[in-house]
Design an enzyme around this catalytic site. Structure first.
Site, PDB file in Angstrom:
ATOM      1  N   ARG A  89       0.820  -1.204   0.000  1.00  0.00           N
ATOM      2  CA  ARG A  89       0.000   0.000   0.000  1.00  0.00           C
ATOM      3  C   ARG A  89       0.860   1.262   0.000  1.00  0.00           C
ATOM      4  NH1 ARG A  89      -4.693  -2.226   2.428  1.00  0.00           N
ATOM      5  NH2 ARG A  89      -6.478  -0.850   2.535  1.00  0.00           N
ATOM      6  N   ARG A 161     -17.922  -3.169   9.194  1.00  0.00           N
ATOM      7  CA  ARG A 161     -16.601  -2.863   9.736  1.00  0.00           C
ATOM      8  C   ARG A 161     -16.593  -1.511  10.431  1.00  0.00           C
ATOM      9  NH1 ARG A 161     -12.484  -3.996   4.905  1.00  0.00           N
ATOM     10  NH2 ARG A 161     -11.659  -2.027   5.710  1.00  0.00           N
ATOM     11  N   ARG A 172      -9.139   7.054   4.594  1.00  0.00           N
ATOM     12  CA  ARG A 172      -8.628   5.923   3.811  1.00  0.00           C
ATOM     13  C   ARG A 172      -8.444   6.299   2.353  1.00  0.00           C
ATOM     14  NH1 ARG A 172     -13.189   2.081   5.435  1.00  0.00           N
ATOM     15  NH2 ARG A 172     -12.448   0.636   3.848  1.00  0.00           N
TER      16      ARG A 172
HETATM   17  P1  ADP Z   1      -9.948  -1.519   2.390  1.00  0.00           P
HETATM   18  O1  ADP Z   1     -11.385  -1.847   2.330  1.00  0.00           O
HETATM   19  O2  ADP Z   1      -9.725  -0.110   2.830  1.00  0.00           O
HETATM   20  O3  ADP Z   1      -9.192  -1.883   1.153  1.00  0.00           O
HETATM   21  P2  ADP Z   1      -8.400  -3.438   4.076  1.00  0.00           P
HETATM   22  O4  ADP Z   1      -9.195  -4.510   4.707  1.00  0.00           O
HETATM   23  O5  ADP Z   1      -7.472  -3.825   2.987  1.00  0.00           O
HETATM   24  O6  ADP Z   1      -9.419  -2.326   3.640  1.00  0.00           O
HETATM   25  O7  ADP Z   1      -7.537  -2.696   5.190  1.00  0.00           O
HETATM   26  C1  ADP Z   1      -8.139  -2.152   6.342  1.00  0.00           C
HETATM   27  C2  ADP Z   1      -7.144  -1.315   7.115  1.00  0.00           C
HETATM   28  O8  ADP Z   1      -6.051  -2.133   7.555  1.00  0.00           O
HETATM   29  C3  ADP Z   1      -6.490  -0.179   6.333  1.00  0.00           C
HETATM   30  O9  ADP Z   1      -7.290   0.978   6.283  1.00  0.00           O
HETATM   31  C4  ADP Z   1      -5.194   0.018   7.141  1.00  0.00           C
HETATM   32  O10 ADP Z   1      -5.439   0.720   8.329  1.00  0.00           O
HETATM   33  C5  ADP Z   1      -4.818  -1.406   7.512  1.00  0.00           C
HETATM   34  N1  ADP Z   1      -3.947  -2.010   6.474  1.00  0.00           N
HETATM   35  C6  ADP Z   1      -4.259  -3.050   5.656  1.00  0.00           C
HETATM   36  N2  ADP Z   1      -3.250  -3.342   4.824  1.00  0.00           N
HETATM   37  C7  ADP Z   1      -2.252  -2.442   5.107  1.00  0.00           C
HETATM   38  C8  ADP Z   1      -0.966  -2.203   4.572  1.00  0.00           C
HETATM   39  N3  ADP Z   1      -0.485  -2.928   3.544  1.00  0.00           N
HETATM   40  N4  ADP Z   1      -0.225  -1.204   5.113  1.00  0.00           N
HETATM   41  C9  ADP Z   1      -0.699  -0.458   6.125  1.00  0.00           C
HETATM   42  N5  ADP Z   1      -1.911  -0.624   6.663  1.00  0.00           N
HETATM   43  C10 ADP Z   1      -2.702  -1.592   6.175  1.00  0.00           C
END
Ligand code: ADP
Ligand code: ZN
Length: 217
Positions: A89, A161, A172
């Protein structure tokens, strides 16, 4: 070899497509978001560190996230391929993966990016419900489960969530454009980038991804 990164802003349909890909190709689904949420639910030290950050919509620090992915990619089941969802990310995460992938004999072979306009993302996130057990996603307006409130795949009760609220979503999305979108050029340069328009419908996106993967497996 299917060593895949699934990219796209929150609400683009990554979770839904991930479920379809793993069901069709039998590779493990590695969602960093799911891993963090499991740790939060269990109250592990990692979960305690990540909880507030995630709930406000910010990114978990790179060192924590990179270490966790490295451990996961080293597991035996990733020898047959893997689907990374939500990682990398940031450019720092992508650089780390570029180094560790070949080191462990599991370099990324394909990047699948799904994009959707912001106004649609906001709407989708508001209606999103997820399965805390298997990670499947639904939408109260556009992608209802067969039985209201229950996961089609595993029968668990669906939840909303904590970070699927307007304030956290705004954070986000800002983080996505600032930190994650630069990865598009990074992977275009690597020559493994593939774009899908998330507005053509879940079924069509799924068919497109499926033929790309069939051709590359
Ligand atoms: P989204 O629906 O925003 O794609 P995710 O389930 O992938 O959600 O991620 C939820 C949260 O978990 C993110 O908003 C972040 O806080 C954290 N997160 C997930 N993957 C990463 C990553 N690769 N680096 C940093 N934070 C992460
Ligand atoms: Zn489920």
């Amino acid at each position: 070899m299917l060593n895949i990164i699934l990219m796209g802003p929150p609400g683009a349909g990554k979770g839904t497509q991930a479920t379809r890909i793993i069901d069709e190709f039998g590779i493990p689904h590695i969602s960093t978001g799911d891993i963090f949420r499991e740790n939060i639910a269990k109250g592990t030290p990692l979960g305690l560190q990540a909880k507030a950050i995630i709930e406000r919509g910010d990114l978990v620090p790179d060192d924590l996230t990179i270490g966790l992915v490295k451990d996961r990619l080293c597991k035996d089941d990733c020898a047959k391929g893997y689907l990374l969802d939500g990682f990398p990310r940031t450019i720092a995460q992508a650089e780390a993966l570029k180094k560790m992938g070949p080191e462990i004999g599991r370099p990324v072979t394909l990047v699948v990016d799904i994009t959707v306009p912001d106004e649609v993302l906001v709407e989708r996130i508001a209606g999103r419900r997820v399965c805390p057990k298997c990670g499947a996603s639904y939408n109260v307006n556009s992608m209802k489960p067969k039985v209201e409130g229950i996961c089609d795949r595993c029968g668990a009760e669906l939840i909303q969530r904590k970070d699927d609220n307007p304030e956290s979503f705004k954070v986000r999305l800002e983080n996505y454009y600032a930190q994650t979108q630069p990865l598009v050029d990074f992977y275009k340069e690597e020559g493994i980038y593939h774009h899908f328009d998330g507005m053509i419908g879940f079924q069509k996106v799924s068919e497109g991804i499926s033929s790309l993967l069939q051709a590359n497996k």
